[in-house]
Design an enzyme around this catalytic site. Sequence first.
Site, PDB file in Angstrom:
ATOM      1  N   GLN A 100       0.942  -1.221   0.173  1.00 51.15           N
ATOM      2  CA  GLN A 100       0.110   0.044  -0.070  1.00 51.15           C
ATOM      3  C   GLN A 100       0.719   1.265  -0.118  1.00 51.15           C
ATOM      4  OE1 GLN A 100      -3.544  -0.696   2.808  1.00 51.15           O
ATOM      5  NE2 GLN A 100      -1.819  -2.047   3.678  1.00 51.15           N
ATOM      6  N   ASN A 101       2.302   1.041   0.129  1.00 52.54           N
ATOM      7  CA  ASN A 101       3.051   2.140   0.303  1.00 52.54           C
ATOM      8  C   ASN A 101       3.389   2.716  -1.291  1.00 52.54           C
ATOM      9  OD1 ASN A 101       3.270   1.640   2.792  1.00 52.54           O
ATOM     10  ND2 ASN A 101       5.116   0.695   2.974  1.00 52.54           N
ATOM     11  N   ASP A 103       6.098   4.638  -1.830  1.00 48.25           N
ATOM     12  CA  ASP A 103       7.562   5.183  -1.341  1.00 48.25           C
ATOM     13  C   ASP A 103       8.627   4.071  -2.480  1.00 48.25           C
ATOM     14  OD1 ASP A 103       8.138   2.514   0.010  1.00 48.25           O
ATOM     15  OD2 ASP A 103       7.677   3.482   1.860  1.00 48.25           O
ATOM     16  N   HIS A 118      -1.424   1.170  -4.382  1.00 46.17           N
ATOM     17  CA  HIS A 118      -1.802   2.542  -4.261  1.00 46.17           C
ATOM     18  C   HIS A 118      -0.946   3.401  -5.187  1.00 46.17           C
ATOM     19  CE1 HIS A 118      -4.116   1.864  -0.211  1.00 46.17           C
ATOM     20  NE2 HIS A 118      -4.669   1.500  -1.270  1.00 46.17           N
ATOM     21  N   ASN A 215       2.957  -6.626  13.235  1.00 41.49           N
ATOM     22  CA  ASN A 215       2.743  -5.082  13.285  1.00 41.49           C
ATOM     23  C   ASN A 215       3.248  -4.573  14.814  1.00 41.49           C
ATOM     24  OD1 ASN A 215       1.701  -2.648  12.053  1.00 41.49           O
ATOM     25  ND2 ASN A 215       0.023  -2.895  13.444  1.00 41.49           N
ATOM     26  N   LEU A 216       3.115  -3.256  14.900  1.00 43.37           N
ATOM     27  CA  LEU A 216       3.905  -2.631  16.311  1.00 43.37           C
ATOM     28  C   LEU A 216       2.466  -2.817  17.125  1.00 43.37           C
ATOM     29  CD1 LEU A 216       6.172  -1.298  17.264  1.00 43.37           C
ATOM     30  CD2 LEU A 216       5.213   0.879  16.522  1.00 43.37           C
TER      31      LEU A 216
HETATM   32  P1  NAD Z   1      -1.196   3.052   8.425  1.00 44.76           P
HETATM   33  O1  NAD Z   1      -0.503   4.305   8.465  1.00 44.76           O
HETATM   34  O2  NAD Z   1      -2.768   3.009   8.384  1.00 44.76           O
HETATM   35  O3  NAD Z   1      -0.999   2.039   9.504  1.00 44.76           O
HETATM   36  C1  NAD Z   1       0.533   2.024   9.797  1.00 44.76           C
HETATM   37  C2  NAD Z   1       0.777   0.738  11.016  1.00 44.76           C
HETATM   38  O4  NAD Z   1       1.930   0.610  11.104  1.00 44.76           O
HETATM   39  C3  NAD Z   1       0.143   0.864  12.114  1.00 44.76           C
HETATM   40  O5  NAD Z   1      -0.805   0.024  12.545  1.00 44.76           O
HETATM   41  C4  NAD Z   1       1.162   1.137  13.290  1.00 44.76           C
HETATM   42  O6  NAD Z   1       0.927   0.715  14.398  1.00 44.76           O
HETATM   43  C5  NAD Z   1       2.176   0.183  12.377  1.00 44.76           C
HETATM   44  N1  NAD Z   1       3.675   0.687  12.776  1.00 44.76           N
HETATM   45  C6  NAD Z   1       4.223   1.795  12.862  1.00 44.76           C
HETATM   46  N2  NAD Z   1       5.433   1.701  12.834  1.00 44.76           N
HETATM   47  C7  NAD Z   1       5.901   0.230  12.728  1.00 44.76           C
HETATM   48  C8  NAD Z   1       7.148  -0.401  12.743  1.00 44.76           C
HETATM   49  N3  NAD Z   1       8.168   0.156  13.054  1.00 44.76           N
HETATM   50  N4  NAD Z   1       6.912  -1.743  12.547  1.00 44.76           N
HETATM   51  C9  NAD Z   1       5.719  -2.347  12.317  1.00 44.76           C
HETATM   52  N5  NAD Z   1       4.375  -1.716  12.364  1.00 44.76           N
HETATM   53  C10 NAD Z   1       4.562  -0.316  12.743  1.00 44.76           C
HETATM   54  O7  NAD Z   1      -0.818   2.319   7.234  1.00 44.76           O
HETATM   55  P2  NAD Z   1      -1.460   1.445   6.187  1.00 44.76           P
HETATM   56  O8  NAD Z   1      -2.389   0.741   6.866  1.00 44.76           O
HETATM   57  O9  NAD Z   1      -0.510   0.952   5.392  1.00 44.76           O
HETATM   58  O10 NAD Z   1      -2.498   2.437   5.023  1.00 44.76           O
HETATM   59  C11 NAD Z   1      -2.415   3.763   5.175  1.00 44.76           C
HETATM   60  C12 NAD Z   1      -2.202   4.364   3.572  1.00 44.76           C
HETATM   61  O11 NAD Z   1      -1.214   5.512   4.054  1.00 44.76           O
HETATM   62  C13 NAD Z   1      -1.925   3.631   2.653  1.00 44.76           C
HETATM   63  O12 NAD Z   1      -2.700   3.639   1.722  1.00 44.76           O
HETATM   64  C14 NAD Z   1      -0.612   4.232   2.094  1.00 44.76           C
HETATM   65  O13 NAD Z   1      -0.876   4.481   0.745  1.00 44.76           O
HETATM   66  C15 NAD Z   1      -0.316   5.379   2.773  1.00 44.76           C
HETATM   67  N6  NAD Z   1       1.155   5.638   3.497  1.00 44.76           N
HETATM   68  C16 NAD Z   1       1.926   5.407   2.376  1.00 44.76           C
HETATM   69  C17 NAD Z   1       3.348   5.676   3.221  1.00 44.76           C
HETATM   70  C18 NAD Z   1       4.733   5.164   2.560  1.00 44.76           C
HETATM   71  O14 NAD Z   1       4.554   4.796   1.225  1.00 44.76           O
HETATM   72  N7  NAD Z   1       5.787   4.688   3.348  1.00 44.76           N
HETATM   73  C19 NAD Z   1       3.504   6.254   4.370  1.00 44.76           C
HETATM   74  C20 NAD Z   1       2.331   6.807   5.146  1.00 44.76           C
HETATM   75  C21 NAD Z   1       1.041   6.634   4.517  1.00 44.76           C
END
Ligand code: NAD
Length: 262
Positions: A100-101, A103, A118, A215-216
Amino acid sequence: MKKTQVDISKYRSIVFLTGAGISAASGIRTYRGPEGLWNDETLVRLSDGETFRSDPLDVWKFWSESRAICAAAHPNAAHLALASLEKSLRPDQRMTVITQNIDGLHQRAGNTGVVEFHGSVRRTRCSSDSCDLEPFLDEKLYKDSVPRCPRCGSNLRPDIVLFHEMIPPSNSKAALRALSDCDLFIAIGTSGTVYPANDFVRHAFERRARTVYVNLESLGEVNIYFQEEFLGKAEELVPLLLGGGIPAEGGSITMRELPGAL
Ligand code: NAD
């Protein structure tokens, strides 16, 4: 000491679903979770497809910033563990990372079987559905003016799925194809609340796959299709889970069985 490990050699069709948590250690903030950005109203506004239509420059300024952050970030130990797993598979094994990232860190780590569900902030595309310009890799940051399509003159936009927009059918197809014969499904760093990706585990479960949540924070009882949960930081847990194994006394790592296991 007894160790918990996912013995990959037992599985033929492995699907990982990754979310923002896998990239947290690379310095890219998540939306949800302890350090989450979700409540930032500006972020919500600038992530909305409607805003691109009314204020495309504001949207470009925001996503240019995100493009710069992603370009400066490096894959962390969790991304690298998935990349090295892909390289170590037997010819009869297949692995897909549905992320879903946006990046691009899985590809930069070396994974090739990646479905960017996405889209990707690294690419730019035309905003007109009828234009045949292919999305292209683009490092440029657009902070002063909205770029125009060289083919049709419409606004160019980041190649990501904004709120209130449909997932491109080709992305959905690729994800469902990977899930169709999946026998191991591991979700990493996703809050499990974003539809439709949060439903992928059900597809895997119904095909009798082993389903694992990493997950965290705990998923709680939100999704009954996960069988096991490993709680900790993805960058610590994933290399252990796929490599040497997690010690039974896992320190900051917690394991438990979920409803799907019953
Ligand atoms: P989210 O932001 O909804 O959830 C992230 C989850 O990761 C949380 O449950 C949190 O507890 C967990 N988390 C945080 N740090 C962690 C770690 N070090 N190790 C393991 N788990 C950890 O993300 P989502 O559910 O992927 O979806 C939200 C939307 O946000 C996605 O569609 C995505 O496109 C977008 N998004 C993408 C990025 C990216 O590309 N890196 C960053 C932020 C949001």
